[in-house]
Every structure is written in C-alpha cells, then in structure tokens.
Write a protein that holds these residues in place. Structure first.
Motif, PDB file in Angstrom:
ATOM      1  N   ILE A  16       0.859  -1.186   0.000  1.00  0.00           N
ATOM      2  CA  ILE A  16       0.000   0.000   0.000  1.00  0.00           C
ATOM      3  C   ILE A  16       0.897   1.238   0.000  1.00  0.00           C
ATOM      4  CG2 ILE A  16      -1.773   1.280   1.270  1.00  0.00           C
ATOM      5  CD1 ILE A  16      -2.622  -1.409   2.496  1.00  0.00           C
ATOM      6  N   SER A  17       0.603   2.116  -0.899  1.00  0.00           N
ATOM      7  CA  SER A  17       1.352   3.386  -0.952  1.00  0.00           C
ATOM      8  C   SER A  17       0.373   4.525  -1.214  1.00  0.00           C
ATOM      9  CB  SER A  17       2.432   3.330  -2.027  1.00  0.00           C
ATOM     10  OG  SER A  17       1.831   3.120  -3.274  1.00  0.00           O
ATOM     11  N   LEU A  22      -0.627  17.685  -6.897  1.00  0.00           N
ATOM     12  CA  LEU A  22      -0.292  19.091  -6.673  1.00  0.00           C
ATOM     13  C   LEU A  22      -1.373  19.844  -5.914  1.00  0.00           C
ATOM     14  CD1 LEU A  22       1.172  19.910 -10.178  1.00  0.00           C
ATOM     15  CD2 LEU A  22       2.422  19.458  -8.066  1.00  0.00           C
ATOM     16  N   GLU A  23      -2.556  19.363  -5.939  1.00  0.00           N
ATOM     17  CA  GLU A  23      -3.667  20.086  -5.320  1.00  0.00           C
ATOM     18  C   GLU A  23      -3.953  19.589  -3.911  1.00  0.00           C
ATOM     19  OE1 GLU A  23      -6.893  19.523  -7.945  1.00  0.00           O
ATOM     20  OE2 GLU A  23      -5.907  20.539  -9.590  1.00  0.00           O
ATOM     21  N   THR A  24      -2.999  19.039  -3.287  1.00  0.00           N
ATOM     22  CA  THR A  24      -3.092  18.532  -1.913  1.00  0.00           C
ATOM     23  C   THR A  24      -4.149  17.437  -1.742  1.00  0.00           C
ATOM     24  OG1 THR A  24      -4.666  20.183  -1.171  1.00  0.00           O
ATOM     25  CG2 THR A  24      -2.310  20.715  -0.909  1.00  0.00           C
ATOM     26  N   GLU A  25      -4.398  16.723  -2.796  1.00  0.00           N
ATOM     27  CA  GLU A  25      -5.293  15.576  -2.685  1.00  0.00           C
ATOM     28  C   GLU A  25      -4.434  14.324  -2.599  1.00  0.00           C
ATOM     29  OE1 GLU A  25      -8.155  15.394  -5.795  1.00  0.00           O
ATOM     30  OE2 GLU A  25      -8.815  17.433  -5.492  1.00  0.00           O
ATOM     31  N   ASN A  26      -4.787  13.444  -1.735  1.00  0.00           N
ATOM     32  CA  ASN A  26      -4.044  12.197  -1.555  1.00  0.00           C
ATOM     33  C   ASN A  26      -4.838  11.031  -2.133  1.00  0.00           C
ATOM     34  OD1 ASN A  26      -2.014  13.533  -0.219  1.00  0.00           O
ATOM     35  ND2 ASN A  26      -2.888  13.148   1.811  1.00  0.00           N
ATOM     36  N   TYR A  27      -4.121  10.157  -2.820  1.00  0.00           N
ATOM     37  CA  TYR A  27      -4.705   8.938  -3.366  1.00  0.00           C
ATOM     38  C   TYR A  27      -3.937   7.747  -2.808  1.00  0.00           C
ATOM     39  CZ  TYR A  27      -7.048  11.885  -6.767  1.00  0.00           C
ATOM     40  OH  TYR A  27      -7.818  12.841  -7.369  1.00  0.00           O
ATOM     41  N   SER A  28      -4.656   6.706  -2.551  1.00  0.00           N
ATOM     42  CA  SER A  28      -4.006   5.480  -2.091  1.00  0.00           C
ATOM     43  C   SER A  28      -3.856   4.515  -3.262  1.00  0.00           C
ATOM     44  CB  SER A  28      -4.824   4.817  -0.979  1.00  0.00           C
ATOM     45  OG  SER A  28      -4.864   5.646   0.144  1.00  0.00           O
TER      46      SER A  28
END
Length: 190
Positions: A16-17, A22-28
């Motif tokens: 899992i990573s 750039l828009e401060t959104e995180n995806y797993s």
C-alpha cells in the motif's frame, strides 16, 4: 485464497502506498503480487498416464504373430487413437512463448515411435509373405550374418541337434524330411 483447476494460488502480497498530487489531494495505491504455481497432477492424470498406456499396448503388440494381418491394423488403430487423443487433449497442453514444453516433446517422440513400429511391422510382414518370390540367400551372406555378425550382436550360436524332423501332410499322405533320414528309418518309426 482459493485453488482452482490447474493453477494453485501460492501467495498474495500487498503493498500500500499513497500518492500526492499538486492540489493537496491524496490517493491510495494498492499493488497486489500474486504467485501462481501450475499443478502437475492434471497433466500426469489426463495426459501422461493414458499416453504411457497406449505406448505400452503398442509395445505388447509385438507379441502378436507377425503372419496375422490383424497386427498391422491393430497398430494403425493405435496410432489413430493416439492422434485423436492428442487432438482432444490439445487444449490441456501448456502454451508457452519461445520454448517447447517437455510434455510436447514426449508426445512427439511417442507418436514417432508408434509410427516406426508400424513401419517395422509392415516391413516384416512384407518380407515374410513375399520371401518365396526372392532368390535364395547366398551361402557367403548367410555365413557372414549368422556366424560373424551374430557374435557382434551378442547372439549366442544355436546348438546343433541330432534330431530328425518329420512332417506328415495329412491331405496327400506324403512325408517331408528335413534331414538325412532314410525311408527305412521312417518305416521303422511308423
């Protein structure tokens, strides 16, 4: 984890990573590593054992008398059956990219041996049934083959016997002698 058909599921690992944009959104992100192993029992039971049985029957067909016509037709039926068997089981054979699997080489060699045994049977039958059309073997050739080449092939020489072979032909009431027995000895036997 489940095992199904010819493949056995050995192991599954996950990594899992997280990804940041750039828009401060995180995806797993999840990566699955699957380890599959091919189960050989499917090939042994469905392909190798029936193939070995057909080859064994082909080998035992040499015990049939060569003068019977059934021997060559039996071998042809075996080759036909083996070919149909390979066509039916073609879907089970493993497909690989650049190399030929050993099981395919085994089937090719088995088919080639069955065809060679059929050709040998045809050759022997031809010699046996058409031997009366050929001239007698020269004495020097029979001595060469039976005395000298037999030693090279480790075939022991036949022991000479003092017996007289007498064959009675019931239809013509005649007698055939295969050695130097006289008619007087034959009358004494009768």
């Amino acid at each position: 984890m489940e095992t199904n058909g010819e493949w056995e599921l050995s192991n599954i690992t996950t990594v899992i990573s997280s990804l940041e944009t750039l828009e401060t959104e995180n995806y797993s992100e999840i990566k699955f590593f699957i380890i599959l192993r091919r189960r050989p029992t499917l090939y042994v039971v469905n392909l190798l054992i029936p193939s070995c049985f057909l080859i064994t029957v082909d080998l035992f067909s040499f015990l049939l008398p060569p003068q019977s016509v059934d021997r060559s037709s039996f071998k042809m039926t075996l080759i036909l059956g083996y070919t149909v068997f390979l066509l039916i089981m073609n879907d089970l054979l493993p497909t690989t990219g650049e190399t030929t699997p050993l099981i395919n080489v085994f089937f090719s060699i088995s088919l080639a041996l069955m065809v060679a045994s059929l050709l040998e049977t045809v050759f022997i039958t031809n010699i046996q049934f058409s031997s009366s059309q050929y001239s007698a073997v020269p004495h020097w050739l029979s001595v060469l083959v039976l005395r000298y080449l037999a030693v090279v092939a480790c075939i022991p020489p036949k022991k000479k016997s003092n017996r007289t072979t007498v064959l009675f032909n019931r239809n013509s009431e005649g007698v055939l002698l295969s050695s130097s027995a006289t008619v007087t000895n034959l009358k004494n036997i009768a």
